[in-house]
Enzyme design. Structure first.
Site, PDB file in Angstrom:
ATOM      1  N   HIS A 146       0.867  -1.186   0.000  1.00  0.00           N
ATOM      2  CA  HIS A 146       0.000   0.000   0.000  1.00  0.00           C
ATOM      3  C   HIS A 146       0.896   1.227   0.000  1.00  0.00           C
ATOM      4  O   HIS A 146       1.891   1.271   0.724  1.00  0.00           O
ATOM      5  CB  HIS A 146      -0.901   0.030   1.228  1.00  0.00           C
ATOM      6  CG  HIS A 146      -1.614   1.329   1.418  1.00  0.00           C
ATOM      7  ND1 HIS A 146      -2.712   1.696   0.670  1.00  0.00           N
ATOM      8  CD2 HIS A 146      -1.381   2.368   2.265  1.00  0.00           C
ATOM      9  CE1 HIS A 146      -3.133   2.895   1.043  1.00  0.00           C
ATOM     10  NE2 HIS A 146      -2.341   3.323   2.015  1.00  0.00           N
ATOM     11  N   SER A 188       0.573   5.563   0.109  1.00  0.00           N
ATOM     12  CA  SER A 188      -0.338   6.691   0.291  1.00  0.00           C
ATOM     13  C   SER A 188       0.456   7.895   0.760  1.00  0.00           C
ATOM     14  O   SER A 188       1.520   7.754   1.378  1.00  0.00           O
ATOM     15  CB  SER A 188      -1.412   6.343   1.324  1.00  0.00           C
ATOM     16  OG  SER A 188      -2.174   7.480   1.684  1.00  0.00           O
TER      17      SER A 188
END
Length: 350
Positions: free
Chosen positions: A210, A212
């Protein structure tokens, strides 16, 4: 003191140093080949011999790991990357040591030839005061999720975190903000491959990642990926390819929708894979690269990192970075620029 006793004491020290090397004692319900059974018997015999001496005070797990490492490494020609992996695994079970993942560095000065102000145009005060030169740093570490072999002797399962930050340290009039920070947690599996072309070594990895920037609404950028890589290393160089598949997200109903895909076209700029590699000219001078490309759009990027001796320090290394293309940070994923920076790294590529 006899030579035999000195060797036993040295072995005891090595047991502590090799605390994190993988264990071949796998899951009992997996059917083992005759070769695996023979290897395990050799390791157990080695461990039993050390314990019977009475001079080794380490626990059974450390003894087993030491013997496994000694036996598995016989006859293997290790390049710089393989040696780095072995060195790192000596720290994995030490709770007071952080094991490196990617390089950790700080670049006190970086400059762009085409600084990206567009994402910040909603705040004209900030946008107008942002400087085209800033600082950048990266911190990257990993921790093992298993202390024993999962499937293949020499494999490993890890959690890793990489943080990159772009700091407007020279923007005095807007209180020197962090313009962008990217967080990349991941879980990955790494294991050796049996092929050794041209006396080199090969390995593969599988990742769930992930990434971000931790922002909200208009400044938010993120994506989730499943990645795999194959790496080849020999002597002073290593090279690999890492393709990925992006996990789809729902579309936003409006630009201010807090849920949904923040950057649905990111693949057009960052592509579907990266090529990476490194070469050591010697122990002090090393070059690494990372290349991304989308063949359909022609977009992509290249990053070059060069490490060199840092005056007065045997622990730190000088570090220079050049970037050209799209996606130097998530906020800049669709912005093309060139950047160059200079600073120091706390760990080398290998």
């Amino acid at each position: 003191m006899s030579s035999h006793l000195r060797k036993l004491q040295i072995s005891t020290l090595l047991l502590s140093a090799l605390a994190a090397l993988p264990v071949t004692a796998g899951v009992d319900d997996i059917v083992k080949t005759p070769e695996e059974i023979a290897l395990e018997q050799k390791i157990k015999a080695c461990a039993q011999t050390l314990k019977e001496t009475g001079f080794v005070t380490a626990d059974d797990k450390l003894i087993f790991r030491y013997c496994e490492t000694r036996i598995l490494s016989r006859g293997i020609k290790k390049g710089r990357l393989a040696q780095r992996i072995i060195n790192e695994r000596t720290t994995e079970l030490n709770p007071f040591v952080i094991t490196p993942h990617k390089q950790s560095y700080i670049l006190p000065f970086t400059i762009s030839d085409r600084f990206n102000r567009k994402p910040y145009e909603s705040n004209e005060l900030i946008s107008g005061q942002l400087e085209e030169y800033e600082s950048k740093y990266q911190i990257s570490f990993k921790v093992p999720l298993r202390s024993s072999t999962l499937f293949i002797p020499g494999d490993g399962l890890y959690f890793a975190m990489t943080i990159q930050a772009w700091w407007q340290v020279y923007s005095d009039e807007i209180s020197k903000p962090f313009r962008e920070t990217n967080y990349t947690p991941e879980i990955f599996y790494v294991a050796p491959l049996p092929w050794k072309p041209n006396d080199g070594n090969m390995a593969f990895t599988l990742h769930f990642e992930h990434q971000s920037n931790g922002q909200t609404q208009l400044l938010s950028r993120s994506w989730n990926r499943i990645l795999a890589s194959v790496v080849y290393e020999k002597d002073d160089f290593a090279v690999g390819i890492k393709p990925w598949y992006r996990l789809k997200e729902n579309e936003k109903t409006s630009p201010l929708d807090p849920s949904g895909d923040d950057n649905p076209d990111i693949h057009k700029f960052l592509g579907y894979y990266e090529l990476f590699g490194a070469y050591a000219f010697n122990d002090q001078h090393k070059l690494s690269f990372n290349l991304r490309n989308n063949w359909n759009t022609g977009n992509g990027s290249i990053e070059l990192n060069y490490s060199f001796p840092f005056p007065g320090s045997s622990r730190l290394v000088g570090f220079a970075q050049y970037f050209s293309g799209y996606g130097e940070s998530l906020i800049d994923y669709n912005h093309k620029q060139q950047k160059i920076g200079f600073g120091i790294a706390v760990n080398d590529i290998f």
